[in-house]
Design a protein around this motif. Structure first.
Motif, PDB file in Angstrom:
ATOM      1  N   UNK A  43       0.803  -1.225   0.000  1.00  0.00           N
ATOM      2  CA  UNK A  43       0.000   0.000   0.000  1.00  0.00           C
ATOM      3  C   UNK A  43       0.837   1.277   0.000  1.00  0.00           C
ATOM      4  N   UNK A  44       2.128   1.160   0.327  1.00  0.00           N
ATOM      5  CA  UNK A  44       2.962   2.365   0.357  1.00  0.00           C
ATOM      6  C   UNK A  44       3.649   2.564  -0.986  1.00  0.00           C
ATOM      7  N   UNK A  45       4.353   3.696  -1.111  1.00  0.00           N
ATOM      8  CA  UNK A  45       5.120   3.960  -2.315  1.00  0.00           C
ATOM      9  C   UNK A  45       6.391   3.111  -2.332  1.00  0.00           C
ATOM     10  N   UNK A  46       6.982   2.953  -3.508  1.00  0.00           N
ATOM     11  CA  UNK A  46       8.138   2.069  -3.664  1.00  0.00           C
ATOM     12  C   UNK A  46       9.232   2.394  -2.665  1.00  0.00           C
ATOM     13  N   UNK A  47       9.468   3.672  -2.428  1.00  0.00           N
ATOM     14  CA  UNK A  47      10.598   4.091  -1.606  1.00  0.00           C
ATOM     15  C   UNK A  47      10.430   3.772  -0.121  1.00  0.00           C
ATOM     16  N   UNK A  48       9.233   3.287   0.275  1.00  0.00           N
ATOM     17  CA  UNK A  48       8.978   2.965   1.687  1.00  0.00           C
ATOM     18  C   UNK A  48       8.660   1.497   1.917  1.00  0.00           C
ATOM     19  N   UNK A  49       8.780   0.676   0.893  1.00  0.00           N
ATOM     20  CA  UNK A  49       8.326  -0.712   0.976  1.00  0.00           C
ATOM     21  C   UNK A  49       9.035  -1.499   2.068  1.00  0.00           C
ATOM     22  N   UNK A  50      10.358  -1.484   2.074  1.00  0.00           N
ATOM     23  CA  UNK A  50      11.109  -2.283   3.041  1.00  0.00           C
ATOM     24  C   UNK A  50      10.879  -1.800   4.468  1.00  0.00           C
ATOM     25  N   UNK A  51      10.818  -0.510   4.635  1.00  0.00           N
ATOM     26  CA  UNK A  51      10.567   0.019   5.968  1.00  0.00           C
ATOM     27  C   UNK A  51       9.226  -0.462   6.504  1.00  0.00           C
ATOM     28  N   UNK A  52       8.218  -0.491   5.633  1.00  0.00           N
ATOM     29  CA  UNK A  52       6.908  -0.938   6.057  1.00  0.00           C
ATOM     30  C   UNK A  52       6.920  -2.418   6.419  1.00  0.00           C
ATOM     31  N   UNK A  53       7.624  -3.214   5.639  1.00  0.00           N
ATOM     32  CA  UNK A  53       7.756  -4.631   5.956  1.00  0.00           C
ATOM     33  C   UNK A  53       8.454  -4.820   7.299  1.00  0.00           C
TER      34      UNK A  53
END
Length: 447
Positions: A43-53
């Motif tokens: 659901x987040x933008x590409x640049x925040x994917x790993x942080x969200x995981x």
């Protein structure tokens, strides 16, 4: 005539079937946290994917250790003042017998504690969706540890611990509508009111970067939720666990359909994100209520929650709070709806004989549900805001604005979710390299 002989009730004996069932349910609930990570990550933008995981995944590590050290004791130990539990023999879990049974049940204490551990893990992970794109990972790690200690463990005792005030009052929360979803949703609201909005909120497009990941996460959540809900009866000798399993499926389906219908009427399309969000809203709402309602009642609970949550997700734009991934709109609103609807739809034929208003029971249970819902909401919101304020003033909760704009993945984790440098394949890279060399030679000649 010989005096009548009164036989003592036979003590529960360990059930291999219930023990195995509960271990499977525990594994299913554990799977929900990675499922949540995928749901939020897409659901987040590409640049925040790993942080969200990582914000979800790290909870598996932190809360597990705290649970072993003191969390289980605080949540389910001997009651003190109806507010907190404690049992020094459970600190470190070294003094629990392998075959020691959880009081009144046919499963070992170790099985009960590991099942409850998975609930403790996913609850703070739920909060993370509201904070996407802008929170320091180190601050988040410390927040989880503090929040679990001063919010989740006490609230779990209130709702499920013997002697907890909500438990003794008769507040019904079959599997976590109050202790998990309202608790996490209120905490999310408290934190975002302190840390503020993302850079570009209401100005820049912040669309999901991967709806397939969202659907995968929603599917894993739906699958794991059967363990979350059905397992909360701690066995299935009387069929209540099976009722909860059925109601989980039924309410989720109803909520997904209701969300999509509302979305079509309101916005003109049936969206993939709406289907996933509606399903989660139904799962949230039936969690407290599923053991008390019939399948028809589950349809009502799911449909009502689906519409209410679909309406609620837009409130952040109206009121100006930046709930990045709609934790407040889905988990807080869905948890409140499911918990309060028990007071209307409880049939008296499931987990207890309690009847709601529509089954002739009046409003007695509804007022009990209100007490539990709003007490947990207020406590979690206020304490979570205080924790966020303290962390923000000491170590800082937010990443620098430049890091947020450039991408929190690279700033906080020195990684990116996707490597686009080789996206064209080997032959394409060779051709591109040759063209680059040819261009460089041409410039030399021109020079």
């Amino acid at each position: 005539m010989a005096p009548a002989i009164t036989l003592a009730a036979e003590a529960p004996k360990l059930s291999a079937a219930n023990t195995g069932f509960m271990l499977i349910c525990s594994a299913l609930v554990m799977l929900m946290t990675p499922g949540l990570a995928f749901f939020y990550g897409g659901m987040v933008r590409v640049k925040s994917t790993l942080n969200m995981l990582m914000m979800s995944f790290i909870s598996l590590g932190i809360v597990t250790i705290l649970w072993v050290l003191y969390g289980f004791s605080m949540a389910f130990g001997t009651d003190s003042g109806s507010l907190i539990g404690w049992n020094s023999d459970w600190v470190g879990l070294g003094n629990i017998g392998l075959t020691e049974l959880w009081p009144g049940y046919t499963i070992p204490v170790f099985v009960f504690l590991v099942f409850q551990l998975m609930f403790a893990i996913i609850t703070p992970a739920l909060i993370s969706g509201a904070l996407a794109d802008r929170v320091k990972f180190s601050a988040w790690v410390l927040f989880i540890a503090l929040w679990a200690t001063v919010v989740y463990f006490p609230v779990a005792h209130w709702v499920w611990g013997a002697g907890g005030w909500a438990f003794e009052m008769g507040v019904i929360d079959f599997a976590g509508g109050t202790a998990v979803h309202i608790n996490a949703g209120a905490a999310a609201l408290g934190v975002i009111l302190v840390i503020g909005k993302r850079v570009g909120f209401k100005k820049d497009p912040m669309r999901p970067h991967s709806l397939p990941l969202v659907m995968l996460g929603a599917g894993l959540l739906w699958f794991g939720w059967f363990g979350f809900n059905a397992g909360s009866w701690l066995g299935n000798d009387d069929g209540v666990g099976a009722l909860m399993f059925v109601n989980t499926q039924v309410a989720t389906a109803a909520a997904m359909l209701a969300w999509l219908i509302y979305e079509k009427i309101r916005h003109g399309a049936f969206t993939t994100l709406g289907a996933a969000s509606g399903a989660v809203a139904g799962l949230v709402a039936i969690t407290p209520a599923g053991g008390a309602v019939t399948p028809l009642g589950a349809i009502a609970v799911g449909a009502i929650a689906g519409v209410l949550c679909a309406m609620a997700v837009g409130l952040k734009y109206k009121f100006g709070y930046d709930d990045s991934l709609d934790v407040v709109g889905v988990h807080l609103v869905g948890g409140v709806a499911g918990s309060l609807l028990i007071g209307l739809f409880a049939s008296g034929k499931g987990q207890s004989t309690v009847e709601g208003l529509f089954y002739g029971g009046g409003l007695t249970q509804f007022w009990k549900q209100c007490a539990g819902v709003f007490a947990v909401l207020a406590y979690s919101l206020i304490v979570s805001a205080i924790l966020a304020f303290i962390l923000d003033k000491t170590m800082g909760m937010r990443v620098p604005e430049d890091d947020e704009i450039a991408g929190i993945d690279q700033a906080e984790h020195a990684e990116t979710a996707y490597d686009f440098s080789g996206a064209g394949g080997g032959s394409a890279r060779t051709a591109a390299a040759a063209a680059a060399v040819g261009g460089a030679e041409s410039k030399k000649v021109d020079a």
